[in-house]
Design an enzyme around this catalytic site. Structure first.
Site, PDB file in Angstrom:
ATOM      1  N   TYR A  97     112.871  54.175  86.964  1.00 62.09           N
ATOM      2  CA  TYR A  97     113.985  53.285  86.654  1.00 62.09           C
ATOM      3  C   TYR A  97     113.660  52.314  85.534  1.00 62.09           C
ATOM      4  O   TYR A  97     114.532  51.872  84.804  1.00 62.09           O
ATOM      5  CB  TYR A  97     114.497  52.576  87.917  1.00 62.09           C
ATOM      6  CG  TYR A  97     115.468  53.464  88.641  1.00 62.09           C
ATOM      7  CD1 TYR A  97     116.789  53.547  88.216  1.00 62.09           C
ATOM      8  CD2 TYR A  97     115.068  54.288  89.675  1.00 62.09           C
ATOM      9  CE1 TYR A  97     117.685  54.410  88.817  1.00 62.09           C
ATOM     10  CE2 TYR A  97     115.952  55.156  90.289  1.00 62.09           C
ATOM     11  CZ  TYR A  97     117.270  55.209  89.865  1.00 62.09           C
ATOM     12  OH  TYR A  97     118.153  56.069  90.451  1.00 62.09           O
ATOM     13  N   GLN A  98     112.390  51.982  85.390  1.00 66.20           N
ATOM     14  CA  GLN A  98     112.011  51.122  84.275  1.00 66.20           C
ATOM     15  C   GLN A  98     112.356  51.824  82.962  1.00 66.20           C
ATOM     16  O   GLN A  98     112.918  51.232  82.047  1.00 66.20           O
ATOM     17  CB  GLN A  98     110.505  50.814  84.318  1.00 66.20           C
ATOM     18  CG  GLN A  98     110.061  49.917  83.159  1.00 66.20           C
ATOM     19  CD  GLN A  98     108.704  49.295  83.383  1.00 66.20           C
ATOM     20  OE1 GLN A  98     108.067  49.512  84.406  1.00 66.20           O
ATOM     21  NE2 GLN A  98     108.269  48.495  82.426  1.00 66.20           N
ATOM     22  N   ARG A  99     112.046  53.128  82.908  1.00 65.74           N
ATOM     23  CA  ARG A  99     112.388  53.919  81.718  1.00 65.74           C
ATOM     24  C   ARG A  99     113.880  53.790  81.425  1.00 65.74           C
ATOM     25  O   ARG A  99     114.304  53.596  80.295  1.00 65.74           O
ATOM     26  CB  ARG A  99     112.004  55.366  82.011  1.00 65.74           C
ATOM     27  CG  ARG A  99     112.460  56.422  81.053  1.00 65.74           C
ATOM     28  CD  ARG A  99     113.797  57.095  81.377  1.00 65.74           C
ATOM     29  NE  ARG A  99     114.135  57.200  82.761  1.00 65.74           N
ATOM     30  CZ  ARG A  99     115.326  57.558  83.194  1.00 65.74           C
ATOM     31  NH1 ARG A  99     116.304  57.830  82.351  1.00 65.74           N
ATOM     32  NH2 ARG A  99     115.587  57.628  84.491  1.00 65.74           N
ATOM     33  N   GLN A 136     131.438  55.325  87.659  1.00 62.14           N
ATOM     34  CA  GLN A 136     130.846  54.026  87.992  1.00 62.14           C
ATOM     35  C   GLN A 136     130.765  53.145  86.744  1.00 62.14           C
ATOM     36  O   GLN A 136     130.590  53.632  85.635  1.00 62.14           O
ATOM     37  CB  GLN A 136     129.478  54.170  88.664  1.00 62.14           C
ATOM     38  CG  GLN A 136     128.530  55.163  88.024  1.00 62.14           C
ATOM     39  CD  GLN A 136     127.173  55.255  88.718  1.00 62.14           C
ATOM     40  OE1 GLN A 136     126.884  54.556  89.685  1.00 62.14           O
ATOM     41  NE2 GLN A 136     126.327  56.129  88.201  1.00 62.14           N
ATOM     42  N   ASP A 192     103.161  62.494  95.644  1.00 61.41           N
ATOM     43  CA  ASP A 192     104.235  61.629  96.111  1.00 61.41           C
ATOM     44  C   ASP A 192     105.487  62.494  95.991  1.00 61.41           C
ATOM     45  O   ASP A 192     105.734  63.074  94.925  1.00 61.41           O
ATOM     46  CB  ASP A 192     104.330  60.403  95.197  1.00 61.41           C
ATOM     47  CG  ASP A 192     105.377  59.400  95.681  1.00 61.41           C
ATOM     48  OD1 ASP A 192     105.008  58.244  95.894  1.00 61.41           O
ATOM     49  OD2 ASP A 192     106.559  59.769  95.825  1.00 61.41           O
ATOM     50  N   HIS A 226     115.931  51.104  95.142  1.00 62.80           N
ATOM     51  CA  HIS A 226     115.298  52.395  94.883  1.00 62.80           C
ATOM     52  C   HIS A 226     113.887  52.504  95.472  1.00 62.80           C
ATOM     53  O   HIS A 226     113.170  53.460  95.194  1.00 62.80           O
ATOM     54  CB  HIS A 226     115.273  52.688  93.379  1.00 62.80           C
ATOM     55  CG  HIS A 226     116.641  52.946  92.836  1.00 62.80           C
ATOM     56  ND1 HIS A 226     117.398  54.007  93.258  1.00 62.80           N
ATOM     57  CD2 HIS A 226     117.400  52.255  91.949  1.00 62.80           C
ATOM     58  CE1 HIS A 226     118.566  53.966  92.634  1.00 62.80           C
ATOM     59  NE2 HIS A 226     118.598  52.921  91.844  1.00 62.80           N
ATOM     60  N   HIS A 242     105.151  60.091 102.808  1.00 59.46           N
ATOM     61  CA  HIS A 242     104.151  59.551 101.874  1.00 59.46           C
ATOM     62  C   HIS A 242     102.738  59.622 102.454  1.00 59.46           C
ATOM     63  O   HIS A 242     102.560  59.761 103.659  1.00 59.46           O
ATOM     64  CB  HIS A 242     104.498  58.092 101.536  1.00 59.46           C
ATOM     65  CG  HIS A 242     105.848  57.952 100.907  1.00 59.46           C
ATOM     66  ND1 HIS A 242     107.005  57.875 101.654  1.00 59.46           N
ATOM     67  CD2 HIS A 242     106.235  57.890  99.606  1.00 59.46           C
ATOM     68  CE1 HIS A 242     108.049  57.771 100.841  1.00 59.46           C
ATOM     69  NE2 HIS A 242     107.613  57.783  99.593  1.00 59.46           N
ATOM     70  N   HIS A 298     110.815  52.865  98.292  1.00 55.00           N
ATOM     71  CA  HIS A 298     110.513  53.691  99.459  1.00 55.00           C
ATOM     72  C   HIS A 298     109.685  52.873 100.459  1.00 55.00           C
ATOM     73  O   HIS A 298     109.028  51.907 100.079  1.00 55.00           O
ATOM     74  CB  HIS A 298     109.735  54.942  99.039  1.00 55.00           C
ATOM     75  CG  HIS A 298     110.583  55.954  98.328  1.00 55.00           C
ATOM     76  ND1 HIS A 298     110.168  57.227  98.063  1.00 55.00           N
ATOM     77  CD2 HIS A 298     111.855  55.867  97.845  1.00 55.00           C
ATOM     78  CE1 HIS A 298     111.136  57.894  97.433  1.00 55.00           C
ATOM     79  NE2 HIS A 298     112.165  57.087  97.278  1.00 55.00           N
ATOM     80  N   GLU A 346      88.404  86.185  87.406  1.00 56.49           N
ATOM     81  CA  GLU A 346      88.268  86.313  88.858  1.00 56.49           C
ATOM     82  C   GLU A 346      86.954  85.715  89.364  1.00 56.49           C
ATOM     83  O   GLU A 346      86.383  86.185  90.343  1.00 56.49           O
ATOM     84  CB  GLU A 346      88.463  87.769  89.307  1.00 56.49           C
ATOM     85  CG  GLU A 346      89.880  88.244  89.009  1.00 56.49           C
ATOM     86  CD  GLU A 346      90.233  89.607  89.563  1.00 56.49           C
ATOM     87  OE1 GLU A 346      89.325  90.408  89.774  1.00 56.49           O
ATOM     88  OE2 GLU A 346      91.431  89.849  89.810  1.00 56.49           O
TER      89      GLU A 346
END
Lengths: 746, 746
Positions: free
Chosen positions: A272-274, A142, A445, A425, A476, A427, A676
């Site tokens: 995606y910001q990363r 791509q 999530d 991207h 969700h 949801h 325990e």
């Protein structure tokens, strides 16, 4: 497999010195000549920088030993040729830096030989043989990955620019860089002229090489897109996003205007910001260095630096990003693009000493002026703790498309999402939430359905379950009407809508409230969800009150899924379990949930306790005898075992017009498998009740086992902070000011 | 709820000094007068001891502030009265120590007041109201917990003995200690006169108080059991174990003789050994201090100290015990009973400096002579690393009842079990194994079905799924014949049998072999399993070769379950998945497995790859076109959600007389969710083949992707290490010496 291999021998033999006569005006892009001078002067003196440099040197030296490998492109992500070209561009960038900082010609020679190999290969390449992408590249399947290559290679080229002869440069630019830049832009306008992280990479790739070779036309194309190109609107990319929407601007500035909100939130979410931050920030640095007159870091009210903070604040206690939208779990601020982001925000921002805290955790810096500043700050002991606070981030270019909030106290974090769609991207999860303790997911999530770069699983790309499961509403923690997804699961509709912010208030850490409204997900139905973090006397930890008001013009079935992680301890109603497990439905994600059991509810509270990560949790919910409960398990209709077998609890109301889902989530106890001992293993809530619900007001009363009686009151119609309110509940007159209050009635 | 509550006020007011006139001959049990003197002299000087003391002081001071609470017994484990009495005996023991070490009467007073409250309550108590136990206690629902109480209370009493007046002592002994000791012994002989960890606690409880009050009759009872008591043989306890077997000796010595092998392996496995070690070692210390002439630590060739090493070596890299038999996962050498064990083994053993490594990890010591020695060793920097090695431990009092082995290299650990039944806590899992990397389970042993001390889940006791699932053969990584468990799942038969050791050899860390035989689990069928850890050239990590030879006098169906943890990546055969999940069977644990999918195998190797904990693994198995594969999931027929939804792969052979299951397990790659890089994601095995199988010899050939060809040869009939062998394979003459060899045929 045909590939070009140059050996180390060659690199050692061809020692040149053809740069002695020319004036030095590179590097200028990311490294600057002043920066190089200063870093050289400080070598051996700045621990974090020295460590980073040593690591890179070891890596590049080993690569030089192995020789150069530029194979003919063939594979998807995860495959041999893909990973080799990816490694190559990273190595070139690092070798370029080493050449500058260590002043050792071997590194320049390595970059030059590799670029020559690419200049030989590139003109012979057709479009990549793998056909899955809407915009196929040449080196990669791509254009996106081709753009990655150019962003890195440009930096390497800048570093060795002055080392090369004019003729050598001309050869590379004519046979490699210019046609490369043209291919990902002019020959792929549907990739380049778009508002999308893919296009950002494309814009930046073209812009970076433009700045290195000083090509104003190319720079113009990078900043404002390709002019005078006509594209079909309405077509979609592989993720289901629109490729071109009518009347949109294009290029770097447009990509900076649109997806970032004024608070620095990137509409696709932190994962995606990363990914997007690297091109934004690397190009911003280059622009700042080469074209300081553009004042790029001041653009849109410092949005680039703000976006770095937004990203850090959207990570949990361990630094992992909240996996909203298509986010892969485990991605964190330890990713290299965040190292760059933090260093840039420090250097080009306000030298915020809290950023040094993150930099130290990252344990590495970028090798340029920004990283130098961070290394110095750390060396000088200027670090201050980066304490993440409750906060909200608005979504939308103008900040008017809903947003996302995180309520925090002690080790608890509640993430509440009321954003816009989040481009391709996103949801279908309006008003959904997730809940963390100690950096561990408690109410999850699901994230995406993909194994990024793991070739065995669908070539490392999105799996079909991403559409059929991960994006669907029922995956969700939010309301599902009539077993269908928000907006019918249609991107065309979802992308035109967003939730509405109602209020956010974290002034009092013991009573933090966030509230938002969604009116478009299901036409004719209004959802208003309010989430409250309450720290009252007698509780060791805050509790979460969650109230979802639903108003509709028709009767519907409502499902409220609750994705707890861990194992059931107790359920206070008798329940059946199934001998044979069947999928719950045919579509909208229900085909992926097995029904493991069910229960008929009563007018008493529903109490569900479970254990996760050696903590005990209880959900106490309002219920009626018309409600039912489904115990579900993810993993049905999953022919390739792509889904995790995670549990879910679904609270169902049938044939309701207007209704309320209200519950309290408690983290109340712990277990140690070593001692325990089970401590506070049971809920402290004796009773939860709705004591008022009319004229836009509602009130929930919480009675605890140890005898506290509180009423949380809320005005869903008047949010003025100076408004006095007053309602009568069970003979008690309750008075308060502002849209909400917690009133003790003991 | 009726309970006695004395307030702090009281403790402060009643300051006494009634011990000034008497000769000091206590403490003598665990703390000694010399020890006390030396610890006092070193206070403030030994960091780990000071830290421990400070923590205990803080805990006890807080408890004194809260006052004394001695409720009337009512609850099961996890319930209020149970947990309170449990906390009480621990507090008394600690307060006793504080009194001695800090010479502060407040602590003696606290112990005395609490003991007086018990002396008031105890004579009024009937047997405990909860009826589930075969041996109900008075303070607790089982005599076992009453015994725990007395073991601790005896230590507390010893510490304040000299502080009390003769009259005060007489009161406590007459109304509390003596009747208490008689109740758990004479009045519960079926509990006391038994070979079982329960009885050990009983014996030790009686022995401890006997030593404090110097009662020879009681001591005799503790050491040799109740004399002249007739009990019905054949009855069973709550776990299904026999209560009394004919002709067995009883008492402490008998409990030391029988369940410990000469190597220190405790036949119930490490989880129960950890529990049993405390009474064994605390009483051994007391005996050593009060009756040194018994030379208890030299008994049975130092078996007590050996048993501490056995226990440490049966833990994974993180210190968690391998959860064989009824073991709860997460129990580790951080448990307080192991703190005592390590300190005792150091002090009464050979001052092994490697034990200081464990003690430092534990971060705490016991406050007595043993802990003092450890604290000094650490302070003096004598610590050496405790590196766990490959090892075998024999089972059975004479070491002739099979055993257990752990093969280790780098970060890999393979546990292979060929023990005896393991008393009532044993599982029907002859020749089963489990596999660990980095301390994480990769191929798991399921462990028990119980939530210890979590009252919500079956009162914290064994769940019925422990019998119907966890103990059954199909819940383990070993052979199942005709969908039935070993010994028909019958304890009466299982407890009379054990597997046979064949060989163990870890001399060459690159070729470690363990091999064992089972002939009784399925009458008429012989299973011989050999597991090999091979580190050959070209492999980053060792691989595991697993060969199970099966010989039977009749044709059977054979299932080989494989409990991988994690998620399927690839399977090299086409497979079907089920739309609807059904249990695989009706009994022997099959009712708890859902069939998620299946596949018909071919004559090619079966290759199954999965990912767990960000590592890639592959299992390569010999297969034939008559074989099939089942993809299963635990959790069917589980009406209370007591089981984990873990996956399993079952390799099935039908209608086979003699057959071989052979496979190679590789840990070959890694994934990082931060860099999103997958490294070595695919198997390095090209082909696995059986190239020889006759006359008691077999040979497996392993061809790798990178071109190595190895043959592993094995003699299943002659294990003499000096025997020369020689077979011909595919025209090659292979010669070797000893029972096995890895021969490269490149």
């Amino acid at each position: 497999m045909k590939y070009v291999k140059y050996l180390v021998v060659l690199l050692v033999v061809v020692a040149t010195s053809n740069n002695v006569l020319r004036a030095q005006d590179h590097p200028k892009l990311i490294l600057t000549q002043e920066g190089v001078k200063e870093i050289r002067a400080n070598l051996g003196n700045l621990p974090i920088l020295d460590k980073t440099l040593a690591a890179i040197k070891e890596e590049v030296d080993a690569a030089i030993q192995k020789g150069i490998d530029v194979p003919v492109p063939k594979d998807y992500s995860g495959g041999y040729t893909h990973e080799t070209h990816k490694r190559n561009y990273r190595l070139m960038q690092k070798a370029g830096i080493l050449y500058q900082l260590l002043n050792d010609y071997r590194y320049a020679l390595y970059v030059h030989e590799m670029l020559k190999a690419y200049a030989e290969l590139y003109p012979t390449l057709p479009v990549h043989p793998k056909e899955r992408s809407y915009a196929r590249g040449k080196l990669f399947w791509q254009c996106l990955n081709d753009s990655n290559w150019l962003v890195y290679a440009s930096q390497a080229y800048d570093c060795i620019y002055d080392y090369l002869s004019k003729k050598e440069r001309k050869h590379l630019e004519k046979n490699l860089f210019k046609p490369f830049a043209d291919f990902i832009s002019i020959q792929n306008p549907h990739f380049f002229n778009r508002i999308h992280n893919h296009s950002t990479w494309g814009n930046v790739a073209v812009g970076m090489i433009a700045l290195v070779v000083d090509d104003e036309d190319l720079l113009e194309r990078a900043l404002y897109g390709i002019k005078d190109v006509e594209l079909n609107t309405g077509t979609k990319d592989n993720d289901g996003g629109f490729i071109i929407e009518e009347g949109k601007a294009a290029g770097f500035y447009a990509n900076l205007d649109e997806p970032f909100s004024p608070d620095g939130y990137y509409t696709e979410g932190p994962y995606y910001q990363r990914y997007a931050m690297y091109p934004f920030l690397i190009f911003a640095q280059a622009l700042q260095n080469v074209k300081p007159e553009l004042k790029i870091f001041e653009y849109n009210d410092d949005v680039l630096v703000k976006s770095v903070y937004a990203l850090l604040d959207l990570s949990d206690q361990d630094g992992d990003f909240f996996p909203i939208n298509d986010g892969q779990k485990g991605m964190s601020y330890y990713n290299t693009s965040l190292v760059n982001a933090v260093d840039v925000a420090y250097y080009y921002g306000n030298k915020d000493p809290r950023l040094l805290d993150i930099a130290q955790k990252q344990g590495t810096v970028v090798l340029n002026d920004a990283g130098l500043a961070v290394a110095k700050g750390l060396k000088n002991g200027e670090k201050q703790p980066y304490v993440k606070k409750s906060m909200q981030l608005r979504d939308g270019a103008n900040g008017e498309q809903g947003g996302i909030s995180v309520l925090r106290k002690d080790k608890l974090e509640l993430v509440f999402k009321y954003t816009a769609q989040g481009l391709s991207h996103g949801h279908y999860d309006k008003l959904s939430y997730s809940f963390y303790e100690d950096g561990d997911e408690v109410v999850q999530d699901y994230g995406l359905a993909r194994f990024v770069n793991i070739e065995q699983k669908g070539g490392g790309n999105y799996l079909k379950e991403n559409k059929t499961w991960a994006k669907q509403t029922v995956a969700h923690n939010t309301l599902v009407q009539d077993q269908s997804s928000h907006f019918g699961g249609k991107y065309e509709i979802g992308s035109k809508n967003h939730s509405e912010y109602y209020l956010f208030n974290s002034e009092d850490p013991k009573l933090q409230v966030v509230s938002a409204i969604e009116e478009n997900a299901y036409p004719g139905t209004k959802m208003h969800r309010t989430m409250v973090m309450i720290q009252d006397k007698g509780w060791q930890k805050p509790i979460i009150l969650d109230v979802m008001q639903v108003e509709s013009d028709k009767a519907h079935q409502y499902d409220m899924p609750f994705y707890y992680l861990g194992q059931l301890m107790t359920l206070n109603v008798p329940y059946n379990t199934e001998e044979v497990l069947r999928p719950m439905g045919k579509d909208f994600g229900y085909q992926h949930i097995y029904k493991e059991g069910d229960a008929k509810l009563t007018n008493e509270n529903l109490k569900f306790s479970w254990m996760a990560n050696n903590h005990f949790y209880t959900l106490t919910s309002l219920a009626t005898e018309k409600d039912s409960l489904i115990l579900g398990r993810v993993g049905a209709t999953d022919p390739e075992f792509n889904l995790r077998r995670d549990p879910v609890l679904i609270h169902r109301k049938s044939e309701e017009l207007n209704t309320v889902f209200a519950s309290v989530l408690e983290s109340h106890g712990t277990y140690s498998p070593v001692t325990e001992l089970a401590v506070n293993a049971t809920s402290n809530i004796k009773n939860l009740s709705k004591v008022y619900d009319k004229d836009g007001y509602w009130a929930i009363r919480i009675d605890t086992v140890d005898g506290r009686k509180n009423v949380f009151v809320f005005s869903a119609v008047n949010k003025a902070t100076d408004q006095n309110h007053n309602i009568s509940i069970e003979g008690l007159e309750l008075k308060w000011k502002g849209p909400f209050a917690l009133i003790n009635i003991n």
